[in-house]
Design a protein around this motif. Structure first.
Motif, PDB file in Angstrom:
ATOM      1  N   PRO A  82       0.798  -1.725  -0.192  1.00  0.00           N
ATOM      2  CA  PRO A  82      -0.070   0.195   0.126  1.00  0.00           C
ATOM      3  C   PRO A  82       0.762   1.423  -0.231  1.00  0.00           C
ATOM      4  O   PRO A  82       1.506   1.230   0.776  1.00  0.00           O
ATOM      5  N   SER A  83       0.513   2.061  -0.704  1.00  0.00           N
ATOM      6  CA  SER A  83       1.831   3.264  -0.905  1.00  0.00           C
ATOM      7  C   SER A  83       0.768   4.397  -0.826  1.00  0.00           C
ATOM      8  O   SER A  83      -0.946   4.274  -1.016  1.00  0.00           O
ATOM      9  N   PRO A  84       0.647   5.966  -0.481  1.00  0.00           N
ATOM     10  CA  PRO A  84      -0.316   7.475  -0.195  1.00  0.00           C
ATOM     11  C   PRO A  84      -1.296   7.438  -1.559  1.00  0.00           C
ATOM     12  O   PRO A  84      -1.983   8.207  -1.618  1.00  0.00           O
ATOM     13  N   SER A  85      -0.499   6.873  -2.848  1.00  0.00           N
ATOM     14  CA  SER A  85      -1.088   7.086  -4.340  1.00  0.00           C
ATOM     15  C   SER A  85      -1.723   5.962  -4.233  1.00  0.00           C
ATOM     16  O   SER A  85      -2.913   6.116  -5.772  1.00  0.00           O
ATOM     17  N   GLY A  86      -2.679   5.144  -4.009  1.00  0.00           N
ATOM     18  CA  GLY A  86      -2.777   3.864  -3.787  1.00  0.00           C
ATOM     19  C   GLY A  86      -2.431   2.846  -3.943  1.00  0.00           C
ATOM     20  O   GLY A  86      -0.846   3.101  -3.287  1.00  0.00           O
ATOM     21  N   ASP A  87      -2.314   1.729  -3.773  1.00  0.00           N
ATOM     22  CA  ASP A  87      -1.830  -0.173  -4.003  1.00  0.00           C
ATOM     23  C   ASP A  87      -0.720   0.731  -5.680  1.00  0.00           C
ATOM     24  O   ASP A  87      -0.517   1.052  -6.217  1.00  0.00           O
ATOM     25  N   ALA A  88       0.289  -0.213  -4.762  1.00  0.00           N
ATOM     26  CA  ALA A  88       1.923  -0.264  -5.500  1.00  0.00           C
ATOM     27  C   ALA A  88       2.976  -1.228  -5.818  1.00  0.00           C
ATOM     28  O   ALA A  88       2.540  -2.089  -4.313  1.00  0.00           O
ATOM     29  N   SER A  89       3.203  -1.543  -6.692  1.00  0.00           N
ATOM     30  CA  SER A  89       4.429  -2.515  -6.876  1.00  0.00           C
ATOM     31  C   SER A  89       5.296  -2.160  -7.687  1.00  0.00           C
ATOM     32  O   SER A  89       5.821  -1.148  -8.069  1.00  0.00           O
ATOM     33  N   GLY A  90       6.488  -3.097  -7.135  1.00  0.00           N
ATOM     34  CA  GLY A  90       7.724  -2.511  -8.191  1.00  0.00           C
ATOM     35  C   GLY A  90       8.570  -4.073  -7.591  1.00  0.00           C
ATOM     36  O   GLY A  90       8.322  -4.710  -6.583  1.00  0.00           O
ATOM     37  N   VAL A  91       9.927  -3.751  -8.147  1.00  0.00           N
ATOM     38  CA  VAL A  91      10.820  -5.241  -7.784  1.00  0.00           C
ATOM     39  C   VAL A  91      11.919  -4.637  -7.084  1.00  0.00           C
ATOM     40  O   VAL A  91      12.142  -3.509  -6.744  1.00  0.00           O
ATOM     41  N   PHE A  92      12.079  -4.618  -6.051  1.00  0.00           N
ATOM     42  CA  PHE A  92      13.104  -4.896  -4.349  1.00  0.00           C
ATOM     43  C   PHE A  92      13.952  -5.427  -3.942  1.00  0.00           C
ATOM     44  O   PHE A  92      13.706  -6.437  -4.190  1.00  0.00           O
ATOM     45  N   GLU A  93      15.047  -4.597  -3.365  1.00  0.00           N
ATOM     46  CA  GLU A  93      15.981  -5.760  -2.529  1.00  0.00           C
ATOM     47  C   GLU A  93      15.606  -5.701  -1.208  1.00  0.00           C
ATOM     48  O   GLU A  93      14.686  -4.847  -1.154  1.00  0.00           O
ATOM     49  N   ILE A  94      15.706  -6.814  -0.771  1.00  0.00           N
ATOM     50  CA  ILE A  94      14.275  -7.360   0.482  1.00  0.00           C
ATOM     51  C   ILE A  94      15.513  -7.020   1.530  1.00  0.00           C
ATOM     52  O   ILE A  94      16.568  -8.079   1.389  1.00  0.00           O
ATOM     53  N   ASP A  95      15.467  -6.641   3.420  1.00  0.00           N
ATOM     54  CA  ASP A  95      15.754  -7.253   4.208  1.00  0.00           C
ATOM     55  C   ASP A  95      15.726  -7.999   4.650  1.00  0.00           C
ATOM     56  O   ASP A  95      14.885  -7.466   4.857  1.00  0.00           O
ATOM     57  N   TYR A  96      16.234  -8.339   5.566  1.00  0.00           N
ATOM     58  CA  TYR A  96      15.748 -10.029   5.925  1.00  0.00           C
ATOM     59  C   TYR A  96      14.942  -9.085   7.254  1.00  0.00           C
ATOM     60  O   TYR A  96      15.387  -7.988   7.520  1.00  0.00           O
ATOM     61  N   PRO A  97      13.900  -9.376   8.041  1.00  0.00           N
ATOM     62  CA  PRO A  97      13.153  -8.832   8.830  1.00  0.00           C
ATOM     63  C   PRO A  97      13.849  -8.705  10.527  1.00  0.00           C
ATOM     64  O   PRO A  97      14.294  -9.307  10.804  1.00  0.00           O
ATOM     65  N   THR A  98      13.764  -7.490  11.253  1.00  0.00           N
ATOM     66  CA  THR A  98      13.976  -7.690  12.569  1.00  0.00           C
ATOM     67  C   THR A  98      13.096  -7.843  13.254  1.00  0.00           C
ATOM     68  O   THR A  98      11.644  -7.597  13.269  1.00  0.00           O
ATOM     69  N   MET A  99      12.856  -8.707  14.739  1.00  0.00           N
ATOM     70  CA  MET A  99      12.027  -9.187  15.818  1.00  0.00           C
ATOM     71  C   MET A  99      12.155  -9.339  16.433  1.00  0.00           C
ATOM     72  O   MET A  99      13.735  -9.444  16.739  1.00  0.00           O
ATOM     73  N   SER A 100      12.320  -8.917  17.701  1.00  0.00           N
ATOM     74  CA  SER A 100      12.241  -8.778  18.988  1.00  0.00           C
ATOM     75  C   SER A 100      11.869  -9.112  20.660  1.00  0.00           C
ATOM     76  O   SER A 100      12.505 -10.330  21.160  1.00  0.00           O
ATOM     77  N   ILE A 101      10.108  -9.862  19.803  1.00  0.00           N
ATOM     78  CA  ILE A 101       9.582 -10.802  21.135  1.00  0.00           C
ATOM     79  C   ILE A 101       9.277 -12.122  20.243  1.00  0.00           C
ATOM     80  O   ILE A 101       8.867 -11.940  20.116  1.00  0.00           O
ATOM     81  N   PHE A 102       9.980 -13.096  20.997  1.00  0.00           N
ATOM     82  CA  PHE A 102       9.568 -14.335  20.401  1.00  0.00           C
ATOM     83  C   PHE A 102       8.024 -14.971  21.522  1.00  0.00           C
ATOM     84  O   PHE A 102       8.485 -15.082  23.093  1.00  0.00           O
ATOM     85  N   SER A 103       7.074 -14.614  21.651  1.00  0.00           N
ATOM     86  CA  SER A 103       6.363 -15.485  22.534  1.00  0.00           C
ATOM     87  C   SER A 103       4.814 -16.563  21.796  1.00  0.00           C
ATOM     88  O   SER A 103       4.805 -16.623  20.518  1.00  0.00           O
ATOM     89  N   TYR A 104       4.209 -16.779  22.564  1.00  0.00           N
ATOM     90  CA  TYR A 104       3.013 -17.374  22.090  1.00  0.00           C
ATOM     91  C   TYR A 104       1.215 -17.513  22.070  1.00  0.00           C
ATOM     92  O   TYR A 104       1.483 -16.280  23.406  1.00  0.00           O
ATOM     93  N   LYS A 105       0.994 -17.114  21.164  1.00  0.00           N
ATOM     94  CA  LYS A 105      -0.572 -16.240  21.364  1.00  0.00           C
ATOM     95  C   LYS A 105      -1.805 -17.325  20.845  1.00  0.00           C
ATOM     96  O   LYS A 105      -1.518 -17.624  19.364  1.00  0.00           O
ATOM     97  N   ASN A 106      -2.227 -17.426  21.323  1.00  0.00           N
ATOM     98  CA  ASN A 106      -3.803 -18.175  21.477  1.00  0.00           C
ATOM     99  C   ASN A 106      -3.027 -19.514  21.199  1.00  0.00           C
ATOM    100  O   ASN A 106      -3.562 -20.221  19.501  1.00  0.00           O
ATOM    101  N   GLY A 107      -1.862 -20.420  21.486  1.00  0.00           N
ATOM    102  CA  GLY A 107      -0.947 -21.117  20.882  1.00  0.00           C
ATOM    103  C   GLY A 107      -0.136 -21.501  19.803  1.00  0.00           C
ATOM    104  O   GLY A 107       0.207 -22.719  19.262  1.00  0.00           O
ATOM    105  N   VAL A 108       0.205 -19.932  19.092  1.00  0.00           N
ATOM    106  CA  VAL A 108       0.589 -20.097  18.433  1.00  0.00           C
ATOM    107  C   VAL A 108       1.877 -18.926  17.807  1.00  0.00           C
ATOM    108  O   VAL A 108       1.636 -18.551  18.928  1.00  0.00           O
TER     109      VAL A 108
END
Length: 124
Positions: A82-108
């Motif tokens: 999603p972008s301010p001008s509506g839905d957008a798309s393109g070819v990207f270089e994507i970094d690995y995601p960063t995350m901080s806390i691991f837990s279980y939510k409703n068994g998942v």
């Protein structure tokens, strides 16, 4: 659209990420800067490269594992977002995601405070 979809470049594989908490769509300047013998700095503007930074409260661990497998294939990826001008798309270089806390939510198993950065391949 309130989700990001990431495809392999041949579009054989697709990962649909959950609903986005926050997204920042911007651009990075692409330029050649040279310092002249006189000390004057000259900048040759080439253009701008789109950037997308997205964050989520949580994403299931299984989704992040599938995304890591896709990212390990390397190279660039096709993404819809999603972008301010509506839905957008393109070819990207994507970094690995960063995350901080691991837990279980409703068994998942989930990762909290996940962020992802994408940088466009082409300059406009």
């Amino acid at each position: 659209m309130d989700k990001i979809k990431i495809y392999s470049l041949d579009r054989q594989s697709c990962i649909e990420l959950p609903r986005i908490k926050d997204i920042q769509v911007g651009a990075e300047e692409v330029a050649n800067t040279v310092k002249m013998a006189s000390g004057k700095v000259v900048k040759d503007m080439i253009g701008y490269r789109s950037t997308v930074k997205a964050s989520w409260d949580y994403i299931p661990a299984s989704t992040l594992s599938a995304l890591a497998v896709l990212l390990r294939s390397g190279g660039f990826f096709f993404a819809e977002y999603p972008s301010p001008s509506g839905d957008a798309s393109g070819v990207f270089e994507i970094d690995y995601p960063t995350m901080s806390i691991f837990s279980y939510k409703n068994g998942v198993a989930v990762w909290h405070d996940v962020t992802l950065k994408m940088t466009a391949q082409e300059v406009s």
